[in-house]
Design a protein around this motif. Sequence first.
Motif, PDB file in Angstrom:
ATOM      1  N   PHE A  48     -26.206  32.460 -45.808  1.00 58.13           N
ATOM      2  CA  PHE A  48     -26.540  33.926 -45.963  1.00 58.13           C
ATOM      3  C   PHE A  48     -25.330  34.495 -46.512  1.00 58.13           C
ATOM      4  CE2 PHE A  48     -27.630  37.931 -43.269  1.00 58.13           C
ATOM      5  CZ  PHE A  48     -28.028  38.620 -44.445  1.00 58.13           C
ATOM      6  N   SER A  49     -25.403  34.798 -47.915  1.00 62.26           N
ATOM      7  CA  SER A  49     -24.008  35.389 -48.427  1.00 62.26           C
ATOM      8  C   SER A  49     -23.626  36.656 -47.920  1.00 62.26           C
ATOM      9  CB  SER A  49     -24.543  35.677 -49.987  1.00 62.26           C
ATOM     10  OG  SER A  49     -23.229  36.039 -50.627  1.00 62.26           O
ATOM     11  N   ILE A  50     -22.248  36.659 -47.766  1.00 65.81           N
ATOM     12  CA  ILE A  50     -21.522  37.979 -47.376  1.00 65.81           C
ATOM     13  C   ILE A  50     -21.834  39.047 -48.330  1.00 65.81           C
ATOM     14  CG2 ILE A  50     -19.390  37.328 -48.243  1.00 65.81           C
ATOM     15  CD1 ILE A  50     -19.819  38.997 -45.013  1.00 65.81           C
ATOM     16  N   ASP A  51     -22.064  38.577 -49.401  1.00 66.61           N
ATOM     17  CA  ASP A  51     -22.174  39.616 -50.642  1.00 66.61           C
ATOM     18  C   ASP A  51     -23.639  40.025 -51.039  1.00 66.61           C
ATOM     19  OD1 ASP A  51     -19.499  40.103 -51.532  1.00 66.61           O
ATOM     20  OD2 ASP A  51     -19.392  37.828 -52.148  1.00 66.61           O
TER      21      ASP A  51
ATOM     22  N   GLY B 159     -28.991  37.951 -33.726  1.00 65.02           N
ATOM     23  CA  GLY B 159     -27.972  38.266 -32.901  1.00 65.02           C
ATOM     24  C   GLY B 159     -26.656  38.551 -33.514  1.00 65.02           C
ATOM     25  N   SER B 160     -25.681  37.795 -32.937  1.00 66.15           N
ATOM     26  CA  SER B 160     -24.414  37.925 -33.338  1.00 66.15           C
ATOM     27  C   SER B 160     -24.008  37.271 -34.756  1.00 66.15           C
ATOM     28  CB  SER B 160     -23.409  37.276 -32.266  1.00 66.15           C
ATOM     29  OG  SER B 160     -23.347  38.162 -30.953  1.00 66.15           O
ATOM     30  N   PHE B 161     -23.076  37.849 -35.433  1.00 74.61           N
ATOM     31  CA  PHE B 161     -22.648  37.262 -36.891  1.00 74.61           C
ATOM     32  C   PHE B 161     -21.178  36.433 -36.635  1.00 74.61           C
ATOM     33  CE2 PHE B 161     -24.491  40.781 -39.284  1.00 74.61           C
ATOM     34  CZ  PHE B 161     -25.963  40.435 -39.116  1.00 74.61           C
ATOM     35  N   VAL B 162     -20.945  35.439 -37.518  1.00 77.06           N
ATOM     36  CA  VAL B 162     -19.507  35.192 -37.768  1.00 77.06           C
ATOM     37  C   VAL B 162     -19.254  35.517 -38.864  1.00 77.06           C
ATOM     38  CG1 VAL B 162     -18.170  32.804 -38.036  1.00 77.06           C
ATOM     39  CG2 VAL B 162     -19.930  33.028 -36.359  1.00 77.06           C
ATOM     40  N   ALA B 163     -18.462  36.417 -39.101  1.00 74.67           N
ATOM     41  CA  ALA B 163     -17.727  36.999 -40.458  1.00 74.67           C
ATOM     42  C   ALA B 163     -16.901  35.948 -40.892  1.00 74.67           C
ATOM     43  CB  ALA B 163     -17.046  38.364 -40.399  1.00 74.67           C
ATOM     44  N   PRO B 164     -16.908  35.544 -42.290  1.00 75.69           N
ATOM     45  CA  PRO B 164     -15.828  34.639 -43.132  1.00 75.69           C
ATOM     46  C   PRO B 164     -14.876  35.070 -43.402  1.00 75.69           C
ATOM     47  CG  PRO B 164     -17.518  35.447 -44.552  1.00 75.69           C
ATOM     48  CD  PRO B 164     -17.989  36.059 -43.372  1.00 75.69           C
ATOM     49  N   ILE B 165     -13.798  35.353 -42.451  1.00 72.39           N
ATOM     50  CA  ILE B 165     -12.449  36.006 -42.592  1.00 72.39           C
ATOM     51  C   ILE B 165     -11.385  35.269 -42.910  1.00 72.39           C
ATOM     52  CG2 ILE B 165     -13.029  38.126 -41.143  1.00 72.39           C
ATOM     53  CD1 ILE B 165     -11.438  34.938 -39.627  1.00 72.39           C
ATOM     54  N   TRP B 166     -11.689  34.051 -43.345  1.00 74.27           N
ATOM     55  CA  TRP B 166     -10.533  33.012 -43.653  1.00 74.27           C
ATOM     56  C   TRP B 166     -10.129  32.851 -44.868  1.00 74.27           C
ATOM     57  CZ3 TRP B 166     -15.099  31.827 -41.352  1.00 74.27           C
ATOM     58  CH2 TRP B 166     -15.281  31.818 -39.748  1.00 74.27           C
ATOM     59  N   GLY B 167      -9.050  32.665 -45.220  1.00 74.88           N
ATOM     60  CA  GLY B 167      -8.432  32.562 -46.960  1.00 74.88           C
ATOM     61  C   GLY B 167      -9.550  31.834 -47.571  1.00 74.88           C
TER      62      GLY B 167
ATOM     63  N   ASP C  81     -35.440  33.116 -27.867  1.00 71.31           N
ATOM     64  CA  ASP C  81     -35.827  34.248 -28.581  1.00 71.31           C
ATOM     65  C   ASP C  81     -35.158  34.569 -30.013  1.00 71.31           C
ATOM     66  OD1 ASP C  81     -36.981  35.522 -25.946  1.00 71.31           O
ATOM     67  OD2 ASP C  81     -34.996  34.875 -25.319  1.00 71.31           O
ATOM     68  N   GLY C  82     -34.047  34.068 -30.407  1.00 74.44           N
ATOM     69  CA  GLY C  82     -33.610  34.394 -31.720  1.00 74.44           C
ATOM     70  C   GLY C  82     -32.337  33.530 -32.024  1.00 74.44           C
ATOM     71  N   ILE C  83     -31.640  33.943 -33.186  1.00 76.39           N
ATOM     72  CA  ILE C  83     -30.643  32.946 -33.470  1.00 76.39           C
ATOM     73  C   ILE C  83     -29.346  33.826 -34.178  1.00 76.39           C
ATOM     74  CG2 ILE C  83     -31.421  33.173 -36.078  1.00 76.39           C
ATOM     75  CD1 ILE C  83     -30.744  30.037 -35.882  1.00 76.39           C
ATOM     76  N   ASP C  84     -28.297  33.390 -33.802  1.00 76.82           N
ATOM     77  CA  ASP C  84     -26.942  34.019 -34.376  1.00 76.82           C
ATOM     78  C   ASP C  84     -26.539  33.385 -35.754  1.00 76.82           C
ATOM     79  OD1 ASP C  84     -27.245  35.055 -31.886  1.00 76.82           O
ATOM     80  OD2 ASP C  84     -25.202  34.780 -31.209  1.00 76.82           O
ATOM     81  N   LEU C  85     -26.081  34.400 -36.494  1.00 76.72           N
ATOM     82  CA  LEU C  85     -25.625  33.670 -37.902  1.00 76.72           C
ATOM     83  C   LEU C  85     -24.201  33.597 -38.263  1.00 76.72           C
ATOM     84  CD1 LEU C  85     -28.635  35.868 -39.742  1.00 76.72           C
ATOM     85  CD2 LEU C  85     -28.754  33.262 -39.017  1.00 76.72           C
ATOM     86  N   PHE C  86     -24.220  32.740 -39.470  1.00 76.64           N
ATOM     87  CA  PHE C  86     -22.968  32.576 -40.073  1.00 76.64           C
ATOM     88  C   PHE C  86     -23.087  33.278 -41.545  1.00 76.64           C
ATOM     89  CE2 PHE C  86     -19.218  29.395 -41.335  1.00 76.64           C
ATOM     90  CZ  PHE C  86     -18.335  30.466 -41.665  1.00 76.64           C
ATOM     91  N   ILE C  87     -22.432  34.497 -41.697  1.00 77.77           N
ATOM     92  CA  ILE C  87     -22.522  35.276 -42.952  1.00 77.77           C
ATOM     93  C   ILE C  87     -21.871  34.638 -44.157  1.00 77.77           C
ATOM     94  CG2 ILE C  87     -23.095  37.412 -44.078  1.00 77.77           C
ATOM     95  CD1 ILE C  87     -24.625  37.078 -41.334  1.00 77.77           C
ATOM     96  N   THR C  88     -22.165  33.620 -44.485  1.00 79.63           N
ATOM     97  CA  THR C  88     -21.730  33.020 -45.601  1.00 79.63           C
ATOM     98  C   THR C  88     -22.662  31.705 -46.144  1.00 79.63           C
ATOM     99  OG1 THR C  88     -19.480  31.746 -46.187  1.00 79.63           O
ATOM    100  CG2 THR C  88     -20.616  30.665 -44.104  1.00 79.63           C
TER     101      THR C  88
END
Length: 348
Positions: free
Chosen positions: A59-62, A83-91, A48-55
Amino acid sequence: MANTFPKLHNAAWPGIVGKGAPDSEPIIPLDTLLALTANAEVDGVKFDGIDLFITDPHFSIDSDADAVKRMADHIASYGLAVGSFVAPIWGGAGGGSAMGSDDDRQRFLTQVRKACAIGQQMRAIGIRPTGGVRIDSSVGVEAWDADPVGNTKRIAETFREAGRIAEGYGEYLVAEGEICWGGMHSWREMVKLLEMVGMPGVVGYQADMAHSMLYTLGYNREEDRILPKDFDWSDTATLDAAYRTVADALRPWTLDFHVAQNDGTVFGSGDHEKTGRHCRVDDPNGRLDIVKHAGYWLRDENGNLTKTMRHICWDGCMFPNAVMESQDTWNAVLGAMIKVRDAHGWDE
Protein backbone atom coordinates in the motif's frame (compact mmCIF):
# COMPACT_ATOMS: atom_id res chain seq x y z
CA MET A 1 -21.45 -13.32 27.22
CA ALA A 2 -18.17 -13.25 25.29
CA ASN A 3 -16.05 -10.11 25.39
CA THR A 4 -16.23 -7.95 22.26
CA PHE A 5 -13.24 -5.68 23.06
CA PRO A 6 -10.45 -5.32 22.36
CA LYS A 7 -10.98 -6.12 18.69
CA LEU A 8 -8.64 -8.78 17.29
CA HIS A 9 -6.35 -7.83 14.41
CA ASN A 10 -3.72 -9.56 12.34
CA ALA A 11 -0.67 -7.75 10.92
CA ALA A 12 0.20 -7.37 7.24
CA TRP A 13 3.81 -6.20 7.66
CA PRO A 14 5.24 -9.69 8.38
CA GLY A 15 4.68 -10.26 4.66
CA ILE A 16 7.29 -7.56 3.94
CA VAL A 17 9.66 -7.26 6.93
CA GLY A 18 12.78 -9.33 6.35
CA LYS A 19 11.51 -10.36 2.91
CA GLY A 20 12.37 -9.45 -0.65
CA ALA A 21 16.16 -9.11 -0.36
CA PRO A 22 18.38 -11.33 -2.54
CA ASP A 23 19.23 -13.58 0.42
CA SER A 24 15.71 -13.78 1.85
CA GLU A 25 12.30 -15.14 0.94
CA PRO A 26 9.88 -13.35 -1.41
CA ILE A 27 7.43 -10.73 -0.16
CA ILE A 28 3.99 -12.17 0.55
CA PRO A 29 1.25 -10.23 -1.29
CA LEU A 30 -1.24 -8.24 0.76
CA ASP A 31 -4.16 -10.13 -0.78
CA THR A 32 -2.70 -13.43 0.44
CA LEU A 33 -2.52 -12.06 3.98
CA LEU A 34 -5.99 -10.57 3.78
CA ALA A 35 -7.43 -13.91 2.66
CA LEU A 36 -5.62 -15.87 5.38
CA THR A 37 -6.81 -13.37 7.99
CA ALA A 38 -10.40 -13.34 6.76
CA ASN A 39 -10.54 -17.14 6.53
CA ALA A 40 -9.23 -17.79 10.05
CA GLU A 41 -11.95 -18.97 12.41
CA VAL A 42 -12.12 -20.59 15.85
CA ASP A 43 -15.49 -21.69 17.24
CA GLY A 44 -17.27 -19.15 15.06
CA VAL A 45 -14.98 -16.25 16.05
CA LYS A 46 -12.99 -14.46 13.35
CA PHE A 47 -10.43 -11.66 13.16
CA ASP A 48 -11.98 -8.20 13.24
CA GLY A 49 -9.33 -6.38 11.25
CA ILE A 50 -5.80 -5.99 10.00
CA ASP A 51 -2.95 -3.55 10.71
CA LEU A 52 -1.07 -2.28 7.66
CA PHE A 53 2.45 -1.40 6.48
CA ILE A 54 2.00 1.74 4.37
CA THR A 55 4.64 0.89 1.78
CA ASP A 56 4.98 -0.75 -1.61
CA PRO A 57 4.18 -3.36 -2.71
CA HIS A 58 1.32 -3.58 -0.19
CA PHE A 59 0.00 0.00 0.00
CA SER A 60 1.95 3.00 -1.28
CA ILE A 61 2.69 5.85 1.11
CA ASP A 62 2.12 8.13 -1.91
CA SER A 63 -1.44 6.91 -2.49
CA ASP A 64 -3.85 9.68 -3.46
CA ALA A 65 -7.36 9.97 -2.07
CA ASP A 66 -8.83 7.74 -4.80
CA ALA A 67 -6.24 5.03 -4.16
CA VAL A 68 -6.92 5.17 -0.41
CA LYS A 69 -10.66 4.80 -1.05
CA ARG A 70 -10.03 1.82 -3.35
CA MET A 71 -7.85 0.17 -0.71
CA ALA A 72 -10.45 0.79 2.00
CA ASP A 73 -13.14 -0.77 -0.18
CA HIS A 74 -10.88 -3.69 -1.03
CA ILE A 75 -10.12 -4.49 2.61
CA ALA A 76 -13.78 -4.07 3.52
CA SER A 77 -14.64 -6.69 0.90
CA TYR A 78 -12.82 -9.22 3.11
CA GLY A 79 -15.00 -8.25 6.07
CA LEU A 80 -12.06 -6.60 7.87
CA ALA A 81 -11.51 -3.23 9.53
CA VAL A 82 -8.19 -1.36 9.47
CA GLY A 83 -6.20 -0.55 12.61
CA SER A 84 -2.68 0.72 13.18
CA PHE A 85 -0.18 1.64 10.46
CA VAL A 86 3.56 1.20 10.16
CA ALA A 87 4.98 4.35 8.54
CA PRO A 88 8.08 3.79 6.34
CA ILE A 89 10.29 6.31 8.13
CA TRP A 90 13.67 4.65 7.33
CA GLY A 91 16.23 6.01 4.91
CA GLY A 92 15.93 3.06 2.53
CA ALA A 93 12.17 3.60 2.34
CA GLY A 94 12.25 7.34 1.63
CA GLY A 95 12.55 8.56 5.21
CA GLY A 96 15.59 9.34 7.31
CA SER A 97 17.15 9.11 10.76
CA ALA A 98 15.29 10.85 13.57
CA MET A 99 18.66 11.96 14.97
CA GLY A 100 20.25 12.71 11.60
CA SER A 101 20.74 15.86 9.56
CA ASP A 102 17.98 18.39 9.09
CA ASP A 103 17.31 16.79 5.70
CA ASP A 104 17.10 13.32 7.28
CA ARG A 105 14.66 14.56 9.87
CA GLN A 106 12.49 16.32 7.29
CA ARG A 107 12.24 13.12 5.24
CA PHE A 108 11.26 11.27 8.43
CA LEU A 109 8.57 13.86 9.17
CA THR A 110 7.30 13.81 5.58
CA GLN A 111 6.65 10.07 5.82
CA VAL A 112 4.82 10.58 9.12
CA ARG A 113 2.69 13.32 7.54
CA LYS A 114 1.76 11.11 4.57
CA ALA A 115 0.82 8.17 6.83
CA CYS A 116 -1.29 10.41 9.08
CA ALA A 117 -3.14 11.85 6.09
CA ILE A 118 -4.02 8.34 4.92
CA GLY A 119 -5.07 7.45 8.44
CA GLN A 120 -7.32 10.48 8.69
CA GLN A 121 -8.99 9.63 5.38
CA MET A 122 -9.59 6.02 6.41
CA ARG A 123 -11.15 7.22 9.67
CA ALA A 124 -13.46 9.49 7.70
CA ILE A 125 -14.41 6.60 5.43
CA GLY A 126 -15.28 4.61 8.56
CA ILE A 127 -13.07 1.57 8.02
CA ARG A 128 -10.47 2.58 10.64
CA PRO A 129 -12.10 3.06 14.05
CA THR A 130 -8.91 2.44 16.06
CA GLY A 131 -5.16 2.55 15.76
CA GLY A 132 -2.07 4.75 15.67
CA VAL A 133 0.95 5.24 13.42
CA ARG A 134 4.05 3.26 14.34
CA ILE A 135 7.50 4.88 14.26
CA ASP A 136 11.02 4.28 15.57
CA SER A 137 14.25 6.28 15.66
CA SER A 138 15.45 4.90 12.31
CA VAL A 139 19.04 4.67 13.52
CA GLY A 140 21.23 1.93 14.93
CA VAL A 141 22.47 1.53 18.49
CA GLU A 142 26.14 2.05 17.64
CA ALA A 143 25.52 5.44 16.00
CA TRP A 144 23.37 6.53 18.95
CA ASP A 145 26.06 5.44 21.43
CA ALA A 146 28.50 8.04 20.09
CA ASP A 147 26.55 10.73 21.99
CA PRO A 148 23.73 9.20 24.07
CA VAL A 149 22.54 12.43 25.68
CA GLY A 150 22.68 14.59 22.58
CA ASN A 151 21.27 11.94 20.27
CA THR A 152 18.31 11.11 22.52
CA LYS A 153 17.56 14.83 22.72
CA ARG A 154 17.58 15.09 18.94
CA ILE A 155 15.36 12.02 18.52
CA ALA A 156 12.95 13.50 21.06
CA GLU A 157 12.83 16.77 19.12
CA THR A 158 11.98 14.87 15.93
CA PHE A 159 9.34 12.77 17.68
CA ARG A 160 7.82 15.91 19.24
CA GLU A 161 7.56 17.57 15.85
CA ALA A 162 6.09 14.36 14.44
CA GLY A 163 3.58 14.34 17.28
CA ARG A 164 2.42 17.84 16.38
CA ILE A 165 1.91 16.66 12.81
CA ALA A 166 -0.08 13.66 14.01
CA GLU A 167 -2.26 15.85 16.26
CA GLY A 168 -3.15 17.98 13.26
CA TYR A 169 -4.60 14.91 11.55
CA GLY A 170 -6.35 13.55 14.63
CA GLU A 171 -3.76 10.75 14.84
CA TYR A 172 -1.30 9.51 17.45
CA LEU A 173 2.15 7.93 17.17
CA VAL A 174 3.47 4.78 18.81
CA ALA A 175 7.19 4.10 19.15
CA GLU A 176 7.88 0.37 19.12
CA GLY A 177 10.46 -0.75 21.66
CA GLU A 178 13.01 -2.87 19.80
CA ILE A 179 16.59 -3.54 20.81
CA CYS A 180 17.88 -2.60 17.33
CA TRP A 181 16.81 1.07 17.40
CA GLY A 182 19.16 3.61 18.95
CA GLY A 183 17.69 5.47 21.91
CA MET A 184 14.92 2.87 22.18
CA HIS A 185 17.06 -0.23 22.77
CA SER A 186 16.48 -0.55 26.51
CA TRP A 187 13.46 -0.07 28.71
CA ARG A 188 15.07 2.75 30.67
CA GLU A 189 16.15 4.58 27.51
CA MET A 190 12.67 4.12 26.05
CA VAL A 191 11.04 5.69 29.11
CA LYS A 192 13.60 8.49 29.09
CA LEU A 193 12.88 9.24 25.43
CA LEU A 194 9.10 9.31 25.88
CA GLU A 195 9.40 11.56 28.93
CA MET A 196 11.66 13.90 26.98
CA VAL A 197 9.14 14.06 24.13
CA GLY A 198 6.49 14.87 26.72
CA MET A 199 3.36 14.28 24.64
CA PRO A 200 1.39 11.57 26.50
CA GLY A 201 -1.57 10.33 24.51
CA VAL A 202 -0.02 11.65 21.29
CA VAL A 203 3.45 10.06 21.23
CA GLY A 204 3.39 6.79 23.14
CA TYR A 205 4.70 3.26 23.27
CA GLN A 206 3.82 0.27 21.11
CA ALA A 207 4.32 -2.74 23.35
CA ASP A 208 5.20 -5.90 21.48
CA MET A 209 5.30 -8.81 23.95
CA ALA A 210 8.34 -10.39 22.28
CA HIS A 211 10.42 -7.24 21.87
CA SER A 212 9.58 -6.03 25.36
CA MET A 213 10.77 -9.31 26.86
CA LEU A 214 14.21 -8.79 25.29
CA TYR A 215 14.53 -5.66 27.44
CA THR A 216 14.76 -7.90 30.53
CA LEU A 217 17.89 -9.55 29.09
CA GLY A 218 19.83 -6.35 28.47
CA TYR A 219 20.59 -7.00 24.79
CA ASN A 220 22.52 -3.99 23.47
CA ARG A 221 22.30 -2.34 26.91
CA GLU A 222 23.85 -4.61 29.52
CA GLU A 223 23.54 -2.06 32.30
CA ASP A 224 19.75 -2.22 31.95
CA ARG A 225 19.59 -6.01 32.22
CA ILE A 226 17.05 -7.26 34.78
CA LEU A 227 17.33 -11.04 34.49
CA PRO A 228 20.69 -12.52 35.52
CA LYS A 229 23.12 -13.93 32.98
CA ASP A 230 22.58 -17.64 32.31
CA PHE A 231 19.02 -17.22 33.56
CA ASP A 232 17.19 -20.47 34.28
CA TRP A 233 13.96 -20.14 32.29
CA SER A 234 12.20 -22.62 34.57
CA ASP A 235 12.26 -19.88 37.23
CA THR A 236 8.97 -18.38 36.13
CA ALA A 237 8.56 -16.22 39.24
CA THR A 238 11.77 -14.32 38.48
CA LEU A 239 10.77 -13.95 34.82
CA ASP A 240 7.37 -12.63 35.86
CA ALA A 241 8.91 -10.07 38.19
CA ALA A 242 11.36 -8.87 35.54
CA TYR A 243 8.71 -8.64 32.86
CA ARG A 244 6.41 -6.75 35.22
CA THR A 245 9.20 -4.24 35.91
CA VAL A 246 9.34 -3.44 32.19
CA ALA A 247 5.56 -3.36 31.80
CA ASP A 248 5.04 -1.15 34.88
CA ALA A 249 7.58 1.36 33.54
CA LEU A 250 6.14 1.52 30.02
CA ARG A 251 2.43 0.76 30.51
CA PRO A 252 1.55 4.40 31.29
CA TRP A 253 2.86 5.28 27.83
CA THR A 254 1.39 2.28 25.99
CA LEU A 255 -1.16 3.11 23.28
CA ASP A 256 -0.82 0.05 21.03
CA PHE A 257 -0.22 -3.61 21.80
CA HIS A 258 1.11 -6.64 19.93
CA VAL A 259 0.47 -10.14 21.17
CA ALA A 260 3.56 -12.25 20.37
CA GLN A 261 5.80 -15.08 21.54
CA ASN A 262 9.60 -15.08 21.99
CA ASP A 263 12.24 -17.71 22.79
CA GLY A 264 14.68 -15.28 24.41
CA THR A 265 16.95 -14.96 21.36
CA VAL A 266 17.60 -12.34 18.71
CA PHE A 267 17.08 -12.81 14.98
CA GLY A 268 17.37 -10.89 11.72
CA SER A 269 16.27 -11.70 8.20
CA GLY A 270 17.01 -10.07 4.86
CA ASP A 271 17.93 -6.44 5.49
CA HIS A 272 16.30 -6.26 8.92
CA GLU A 273 18.62 -5.82 11.91
CA LYS A 274 18.70 -8.44 14.65
CA THR A 275 15.86 -7.91 17.09
CA GLY A 276 13.59 -10.01 19.27
CA ARG A 277 12.71 -13.31 17.60
CA HIS A 278 9.01 -13.81 17.10
CA CYS A 279 7.93 -17.43 17.62
CA ARG A 280 4.82 -19.33 16.71
CA VAL A 281 2.05 -19.47 19.30
CA ASP A 282 2.75 -23.14 19.96
CA ASP A 283 6.57 -22.99 19.82
CA PRO A 284 7.85 -25.30 22.60
CA ASN A 285 10.76 -22.90 23.17
CA GLY A 286 8.47 -19.92 23.75
CA ARG A 287 9.35 -18.24 27.05
CA LEU A 288 6.16 -16.23 27.54
CA ASP A 289 2.85 -17.29 29.01
CA ILE A 290 0.92 -15.38 26.35
CA VAL A 291 -2.33 -14.91 28.24
CA LYS A 292 -0.73 -14.12 31.59
CA HIS A 293 1.93 -11.75 30.27
CA ALA A 294 -0.53 -9.97 27.99
CA GLY A 295 -2.33 -9.02 31.17
CA TYR A 296 0.75 -7.10 32.33
CA TRP A 297 0.01 -4.63 29.52
CA LEU A 298 -3.79 -4.74 29.41
CA ARG A 299 -4.28 -4.38 33.19
CA ASP A 300 -2.78 -1.81 35.53
CA GLU A 301 -0.55 -2.48 38.54
CA ASN A 302 -3.68 -3.21 40.60
CA GLY A 303 -5.05 -5.72 38.10
CA ASN A 304 -7.75 -3.44 36.72
CA LEU A 305 -8.43 -3.32 32.97
CA THR A 306 -6.98 -0.18 31.40
CA LYS A 307 -9.20 -0.41 28.28
CA THR A 308 -6.61 1.79 26.54
CA MET A 309 -6.22 -0.47 23.52
CA ARG A 310 -9.50 -0.93 21.68
CA HIS A 311 -7.81 -3.40 19.37
CA ILE A 312 -4.81 -5.68 19.78
CA CYS A 313 -2.70 -7.17 17.01
CA TRP A 314 -0.69 -10.34 16.50
CA ASP A 315 2.89 -9.77 15.29
CA GLY A 316 4.85 -12.63 13.74
CA CYS A 317 7.63 -10.85 11.85
CA MET A 318 10.23 -12.90 9.99
CA PHE A 319 8.31 -16.17 10.10
CA PRO A 320 9.19 -18.46 7.17
CA ASN A 321 6.80 -18.06 4.23
CA ALA A 322 5.71 -21.69 4.49
CA VAL A 323 4.49 -20.97 8.02
CA MET A 324 2.82 -17.69 7.09
CA GLU A 325 1.02 -19.17 4.10
CA SER A 326 -0.56 -21.97 6.13
CA GLN A 327 -4.12 -21.38 7.31
CA ASP A 328 -3.42 -23.49 10.39
CA THR A 329 -0.93 -20.86 11.56
CA TRP A 330 -3.58 -18.14 11.65
CA ASN A 331 -6.21 -20.35 13.24
CA ALA A 332 -3.73 -21.04 16.06
CA VAL A 333 -2.90 -17.33 16.36
CA LEU A 334 -6.57 -16.41 16.46
CA GLY A 335 -7.17 -19.02 19.15
CA ALA A 336 -4.48 -17.40 21.32
CA MET A 337 -5.86 -13.93 20.68
CA ILE A 338 -9.33 -15.06 21.75
CA LYS A 339 -7.90 -16.42 25.02
CA VAL A 340 -6.23 -13.03 25.65
CA ARG A 341 -9.53 -11.23 25.08
CA ASP A 342 -11.44 -13.72 27.22
CA ALA A 343 -9.03 -13.04 30.09
CA HIS A 344 -8.44 -9.29 29.68
CA GLY A 345 -11.27 -7.93 27.55
CA TRP A 346 -14.67 -6.38 28.06
CA ASP A 347 -18.05 -5.93 26.40
CA GLU A 348 -19.88 -2.74 25.53
